[in-house]
Structures are given as C-alpha cells and as structure tokens.
Enzyme design. Sequence first.
Site, mmCIF file in Angstrom:
data_model
loop_
_atom_site.group_PDB
_atom_site.id
_atom_site.type_symbol
_atom_site.label_atom_id
_atom_site.label_comp_id
_atom_site.label_asym_id
_atom_site.label_seq_id
_atom_site.Cartn_x
_atom_site.Cartn_y
_atom_site.Cartn_z
ATOM 1 N N LYS A 1 0.855 -1.198 0.000
ATOM 2 C CA LYS A 1 0.000 0.000 0.000
ATOM 3 C C LYS A 1 0.883 1.236 0.000
ATOM 4 C CE LYS A 1 0.793 1.187 4.535
ATOM 5 N NZ LYS A 1 1.579 2.382 4.962
ATOM 6 N N ASP B 1 -2.542 -1.458 10.526
ATOM 7 C CA ASP B 1 -2.765 -1.491 9.068
ATOM 8 C C ASP B 1 -3.417 -2.789 8.583
ATOM 9 O OD1 ASP B 1 -1.638 0.990 8.845
ATOM 10 O OD2 ASP B 1 0.245 0.319 7.937
#
Length: 284
Positions: free
Chosen positions: A13, A138
């Site tokens: 990401k 996350d």
Amino acid sequence: MTQTRIHCQAPAKLNLFLHVTGRRADGYHLLQTAFQLIDRCDTLDIEIRTDNAILRTNDIPGVPAETDLIVRAARLLQQHTKCPLGANLTLNKILPMGGGVGGGSSDAASTLIALNHLWQTGLSKAELMQLGLQLGADVPFFIFGENAFAEGVGEELHAIQTPDRWFVVIEPGVQVPTPAIFSAKELTRDSKPVRIADFSSTAEMFWKNDLQTVACALFPVVDEAVTWLSQFGNAKMTGSGACVFCAFADEAAADKVIKQVPDRWISWKAKALNRHPMADLLQK
C-alpha cells in the site's frame, strides 16, 4: 473436493497522504490517511496440515518464525476459532521491511483471508478485520479489500475511488523504526482534520505526510530521495517511511523516470489497484 492449498498475493500500500490530528489518552496517535493498494506483492503458499502445527517452511533473514506476523496471524485465527487444523506457510518476501508499504501487515492479512477460506472457519470480513487489528493498525485495511480513507488509529475505514495510474517507488536503503518517528518531539500532532468528501487526486496535491519531516531529519537519505523524485511531480514518503513515491498518469512516464533513478537506490514501478487480489475470498 475440499481445497487444501492456496497461492496468495499480499499487495503493498501507499499512503497518498498522512495527517496526525491528535493523540488519545493511551498515547496512540489519531490519524487521517488515504490507503492505495498497488500491484507490487509478496506471495504466500499455504497448505493445510491435519495436525494443529503452524510452520513457516522457509528462512527470512532478520525475521524469526516465532515473531513473524504470518505465523502470529495463523495462530490467532486458530485460537479464536478453536480450529483443530494447522498450516505450512511459505513466504516469498519482495516488499521491503521498515519501508512504509505495509508488507508485514499485508502478509498477515492475506494469511487470515486464506486460512479462513481453507480451514472453513467462516468468519465474516468485519470479524477478520477486528481480529487483524490485534496484529497491527494497518492489517484491517488489507482485509477491507479496497482503497480507503482511514481515521482513528487507522481502523475506521471508508471506501474511496482513486484514479488509474502508475507509481515510481524508491527504497532509500534504510529501515525507519515507526516508534522513533511517533515519539519525536518535533512531530506535528495537530493537523486540521480533512473531510472524506474533500478527498480527490487534486486535493491530494496539497495534503502531506506529517511523518516525513521527522523521518527526513533522522534519515537524510530519505530527504535526498524525496528531493530527487520531486523534480518529476508531487513526491512524498509513504507511512512512517522509508519508501518515497510519485504518481504518474501512465506506465511510459513511470518507465522514463525509473531509467534515471541513481544506482544507489532500489526503485520500482507499480500500478494502482482498485481491489485486493484476494477480495473474492472474503465473506460478507
């Protein structure tokens, strides 16, 4: 016939921006960020065991099996669901550690998604996200399965649409320890909150990564990478570092920049993804 093995992708990401808007009483920082999935991935091969052993089958330098997030994720799911089965886990590590691209968190999320499917433990996406939060802030995003505007400590997620584009990512060659960034006195902790309705690729130009100034001061090589890449566009650091990225409209533009990156840095290109490659395995 019941599936007994699976090949998984664990995508990286990028944080398109990252603002620190405050701090909770327990010391955790309140954040706002936009998470963008990209097609640069670690890969995992997972096979069911009929005993309850969880084994990582390969060595990963600097990561003992017992502390590896994939092993911890598998054990967490096993304990939570009281599953009698085990698994062999083989991880092909491509994403840099301490790079701010979410490699360890993504590996853990893909492990949870895959084993929930293989073991038929039946947890919903929301339940898996809740479980994943125990492994790291996350992890829920990667289970969420699409690009997201995130708030809180990163666990309040809202789906967003992001443009089709390419990114050039530079690995400056250092691992940035997240605690060192968040504990720095110089860290801005009072950025004005932005609204999800204001998020667009245009607005993104004016939003920043509040952790970047601290990381650049502690690790001058990160600052050098940001400065170099900034000649081609709005370059910034992702997460708590160390990777630095810049967006481009098409692959040809990204290729042109890649050819010019100084040899002292590792660089690569990646395409924006709209969905996690394992999203189809998630149960509502």
